[in-house]
Design a protein around this motif. Structure first.
Motif, PDB file in Angstrom:
ATOM      1  N   LYS A   1       0.840  -1.210   0.000  1.00  0.00           N
ATOM      2  CA  LYS A   1       0.000   0.000   0.000  1.00  0.00           C
ATOM      3  C   LYS A   1       0.873   1.258   0.000  1.00  0.00           C
ATOM      4  O   LYS A   1       0.596   2.230  -0.711  1.00  0.00           O
TER       5      LYS A   1
ATOM      6  N   THR B   1       1.795   3.894   6.840  1.00  0.00           N
ATOM      7  CA  THR B   1       0.751   4.742   7.428  1.00  0.00           C
ATOM      8  C   THR B   1       1.098   6.224   7.244  1.00  0.00           C
ATOM      9  O   THR B   1       0.197   7.054   7.070  1.00  0.00           O
TER      10      THR B   1
ATOM     11  N   MET C   1      -0.068   6.907   3.814  1.00  0.00           N
ATOM     12  CA  MET C   1      -1.539   6.998   3.798  1.00  0.00           C
ATOM     13  C   MET C   1      -1.999   8.352   4.347  1.00  0.00           C
ATOM     14  O   MET C   1      -2.923   8.978   3.813  1.00  0.00           O
ATOM     15  N   ALA C   2      -1.328   8.825   5.400  1.00  0.00           N
ATOM     16  CA  ALA C   2      -1.716  10.120   5.977  1.00  0.00           C
ATOM     17  C   ALA C   2      -1.445  11.247   4.988  1.00  0.00           C
ATOM     18  O   ALA C   2      -2.246  12.180   4.860  1.00  0.00           O
TER      19      ALA C   2
ATOM     20  N   SER D   1      -1.497  11.000   1.799  1.00  0.00           N
ATOM     21  CA  SER D   1      -2.521  10.878   0.772  1.00  0.00           C
ATOM     22  C   SER D   1      -3.864  11.453   1.279  1.00  0.00           C
ATOM     23  O   SER D   1      -4.574  12.159   0.546  1.00  0.00           O
ATOM     24  N   ILE D   2      -4.182  11.175   2.540  1.00  0.00           N
ATOM     25  CA  ILE D   2      -5.411  11.711   3.137  1.00  0.00           C
ATOM     26  C   ILE D   2      -5.347  13.243   3.196  1.00  0.00           C
ATOM     27  O   ILE D   2      -6.332  13.933   2.923  1.00  0.00           O
TER      28      ILE D   2
ATOM     29  N   MET E   1      -9.974  11.407   9.575  1.00  0.00           N
ATOM     30  CA  MET E   1      -9.635  10.407   8.552  1.00  0.00           C
ATOM     31  C   MET E   1      -8.293   9.732   8.841  1.00  0.00           C
ATOM     32  O   MET E   1      -8.129   8.526   8.652  1.00  0.00           O
ATOM     33  N   SER E   2      -7.322  10.504   9.305  1.00  0.00           N
ATOM     34  CA  SER E   2      -6.010   9.889   9.573  1.00  0.00           C
ATOM     35  C   SER E   2      -6.116   8.945  10.770  1.00  0.00           C
ATOM     36  O   SER E   2      -5.455   7.901  10.816  1.00  0.00           O
TER      37      SER E   2
ATOM     38  N   LYS F   1      -8.669   7.090  11.443  1.00  0.00           N
ATOM     39  CA  LYS F   1      -9.254   5.851  10.925  1.00  0.00           C
ATOM     40  C   LYS F   1      -8.190   5.006  10.229  1.00  0.00           C
ATOM     41  O   LYS F   1      -8.136   3.785  10.379  1.00  0.00           O
ATOM     42  N   ALA F   2      -7.317   5.683   9.471  1.00  0.00           N
ATOM     43  CA  ALA F   2      -6.266   4.965   8.743  1.00  0.00           C
ATOM     44  C   ALA F   2      -5.293   4.308   9.717  1.00  0.00           C
ATOM     45  O   ALA F   2      -4.829   3.182   9.500  1.00  0.00           O
TER      46      ALA F   2
ATOM     47  N   MET G   1      -1.739  -4.162   3.529  1.00  0.00           N
ATOM     48  CA  MET G   1      -2.757  -3.103   3.535  1.00  0.00           C
ATOM     49  C   MET G   1      -3.349  -2.805   2.157  1.00  0.00           C
ATOM     50  O   MET G   1      -3.929  -1.736   1.961  1.00  0.00           O
TER      51      MET G   1
ATOM     52  N   PRO H   1      -8.752  -4.678   2.659  1.00  0.00           N
ATOM     53  CA  PRO H   1      -9.206  -4.442   4.042  1.00  0.00           C
ATOM     54  C   PRO H   1      -9.208  -5.727   4.875  1.00  0.00           C
ATOM     55  O   PRO H   1      -9.182  -6.839   4.316  1.00  0.00           O
TER      56      PRO H   1
END
Ligand SMILES: Cc1cc2nc3c(=O)[nH]c(=O)nc-3n(C[C@H](O)[C@H](O)[C@H](O)COP(=O)(O)OP(=O)(O)OC[C@H]3O[C@@H](n4cnc5c(N)ncnc54)[C@H](O)[C@@H]3O)c2cc1C
Length: 482
Positions: A72, A351, A354-355, A357-358, A383-384, A386-387, A442, A445
């Motif tokens: 991911k 992660t 991902m953050a 990207s969020i 949102m972060s 949740k990720a 990742m 889900p």
């Protein structure tokens, strides 16, 4: 009232919107790349002197140890820097299939070899960071100041908005009378990517805000790593080796990764205080005590290329900014500053990606809807969080297999029993193992591994007799003590 900060979520327009990032490690670099699409100027401020090459540095001591990028994470990085991984491969990184190219012993079984289609790049951490830094240098609106320490936040008069940062200019590029002086750097958005030792909680408290609540799970993990020259013919049976324990009785693991310059990075680690030492004999003894002899056999005659370096990691640490009722405008916290995971699960950089990207999603929404920056940063915090949740669930659940970590909730015990079976089935059921790898990296889900078909197999399958015998054979060669 329209504040300067409220105008920020647009495309760079030749105006003067400015975002500042604290920390030029992976989280900061990835966030800066995202911000470059939304702000006229982005400035990264880094305390360390940054090397012009793939070298470890003081502010990121963990860079001397094995770092895996989960699928991911590499997908996000590739989206932010198209062609990045092709360059990394050309310069010496490798792409491996997590089932076919890896020998992975865990929970007393060796995982099945087959083409899983789930890949992983193997490379050293400083090599990855250096390449990302070089790619970021191509962004014309991003500048990076190294040897500049951030001392705190600047705010508006009623302290409701972060308006910049206070910095100490130690940078050699400041060869004027400003060197060594403290200055303020104005910004419309400040992103804290300063890692686990982030001072944001203290700085918020000094400004009259509450500190975020922290979740802490003590794991007391120790690492010891050494580079070796990769021996000729080393890839015959595996390219990556993982020898993991069966907890709670076993606490030790060993990992060998091929990295650039034809080297092996060989990391030993242990949970709850069972740490590998940094002397040659102790290191080999620890290697010999793992649940199979593969690591020991691989390194005992290999040529070392440097000293053994160690690192201690006390706890999973999560800061719950999402729960704060009052939070200043113009501030975002991400990466290890938000959540620092037991590194054994290799989730930190993913992660962080991902953050980043969020953050891009939130800024895009702000651009389209014209919402104010308070709403944007609130959305980011939710949102972060949740990720982070999914990754936290994996790390926290696994670590609770060791009673010394603490008493696990009942739900965690049930999940751990389920995953114990999933790991065992990884030795004989390719479909279950593929799904596990997809969840672990990742790209799918958690529901993928709780699909009714998988639950049925987990509840009803037996390990093949032949396989159990082979495993016993491996155990019988493994000495209990050196
Ligand atoms: C032993 C170990 C192994 C790991 N293995 C993996 C792995 O396999 N896979 C994975 O994804 N993750 C792994 N991680 C985690 C990973 O290293 C981090 O998640 C990743 O580096 C992202 O962190 P970050 O950028 O948020 O913070 P950091 O990497 O900690 O960087 C913070 C940066 O901020 C700078 N800084 C700090 N304070 C200031 C200040 N006041 N002013 C200016 N600059 C400042 C620091 O110098 C540093 O450059 C591992 C961690 C450890 C400890």
């Amino acid at each position: 009232m329209t504040t300067q900060a409220q105008k920020t979520g647009g495309t760079p327009t030749g105006g003067d919107s400015h975002a500042v990032v604290i920390g030029a490690s992976m989280a900061g670099l990835l966030a800066a790349r995202v911000l470059a699409d939304y702000f006229d100027r982005v400035t990264i401020v880094e305390r360390d002197e940054l090397p012009d090459g793939p070298l470890a540095r003081r502010g990121v001591p963990q860079g001397r140890h094995v770092h895996s990028v989960l699928a991911k994470g590499d997908r996000i990085m590739e989206r932010l820097f198209p062609g990045l991984f092709q360059t990394l491969l050309q310069e010496g990184a490798e792409l491996i299939d997590l089932a076919n190219d890896m020998s992975w012993h865990h929970f007393g079984v060796t995982k099945l070899k087959f083409a899983s289609g789930v890949g992983m790049y193997t490379l050293s951490r400083p090599f990855l960071e250096w390449h990302v830094r070089k790619r970021l240098a191509d962004c014309p609106n991003v500048r990076l100041f190294d040897q500049c320490k951030v001392l705190g936040f600047a705010t508006n008069s009623d302290r409701t908005r972060i308006t910049g940062i206070d910095i100490r200019l130690d940078n050699a590029i400041c060869q004027d009378d400003r060197q060594g002086r403290d200055e303020a750097l104005k910004a419309d958005l400040v992103v804290d990517a300063s890692g686990r030792s982030s001072r944001t909680p203290q700085w918020l408290e000094e400004l009259g805000y509450a500190k975020p609540r922290e979740s802490v799970i003590n794991v007391n993990v120790g690492y010891a790593t050494r580079f070796y020259r990769r021996p000729p013919g080393a890839d015959n049976e595996w390219r990556v080796l993982l020898v993991y324990p069966t907890p709670p009785a076993e606490k030790r693991l060993g990992v060998i990764f091929p990295v650039e310059e034809n080297r092996w990075m060989a990391t030993l680690a242990g949970w709850v205080g069972d740490h590998p030492p940094d002397d040659e004999q102790g290191y080999l003894e620890f290697a010999r005590s793992l649940s199979t002899l593969d690591f020991y056999t691989a390194v005992k005659d290999a040529e070392p290329l440097g000293p053994i370096v160690t690192h201690k990691f006390p706890s999973n640490l999560r800061r719950h900014y999402e729960n704060l009722d009052q939070f200043p405008e113009g501030l975002v916290v991400l990466g290890d500053a938000l959540c620092s995971f037991n590194p054994v699960y290799g989730q930190g950089m993913t992660t962080a990606a991902m953050a980043a990207s969020i953050l891009g999603e939130c800024l895009e929404r702000q651009r389209k809807s014209g919402e104010d920056s308070t709403a944007m940063t609130r959305r980011f915090r939710k949102m972060s969080n949740k990720a982070v949740d999914a990754a936290w669930m994996i790390a926290a659940s696994e670590d609770f297999r060791y009673p010394a970590v603490g008493r696990a909730p009942l739900s965690t015990n049930l999940i751990n029993r389920y995953f114990h079976r999933v790991h065992e089935l990884g030795s004989c059921d390719p479909e279950v193992h593929r799904r596990f790898l997809q969840v672990m990296t990742m790209i799918k889900p958690a529901s993928t591994i709780f699909h009714p078909k998988v639950i049925w197999r987990v509840l009803t399958s037996r390990l093949p007799e032949k396989f159990n015998k082979e495993q016993k054979h491996v155990y019988s060669e493994t000495p209990q003590t050196f």
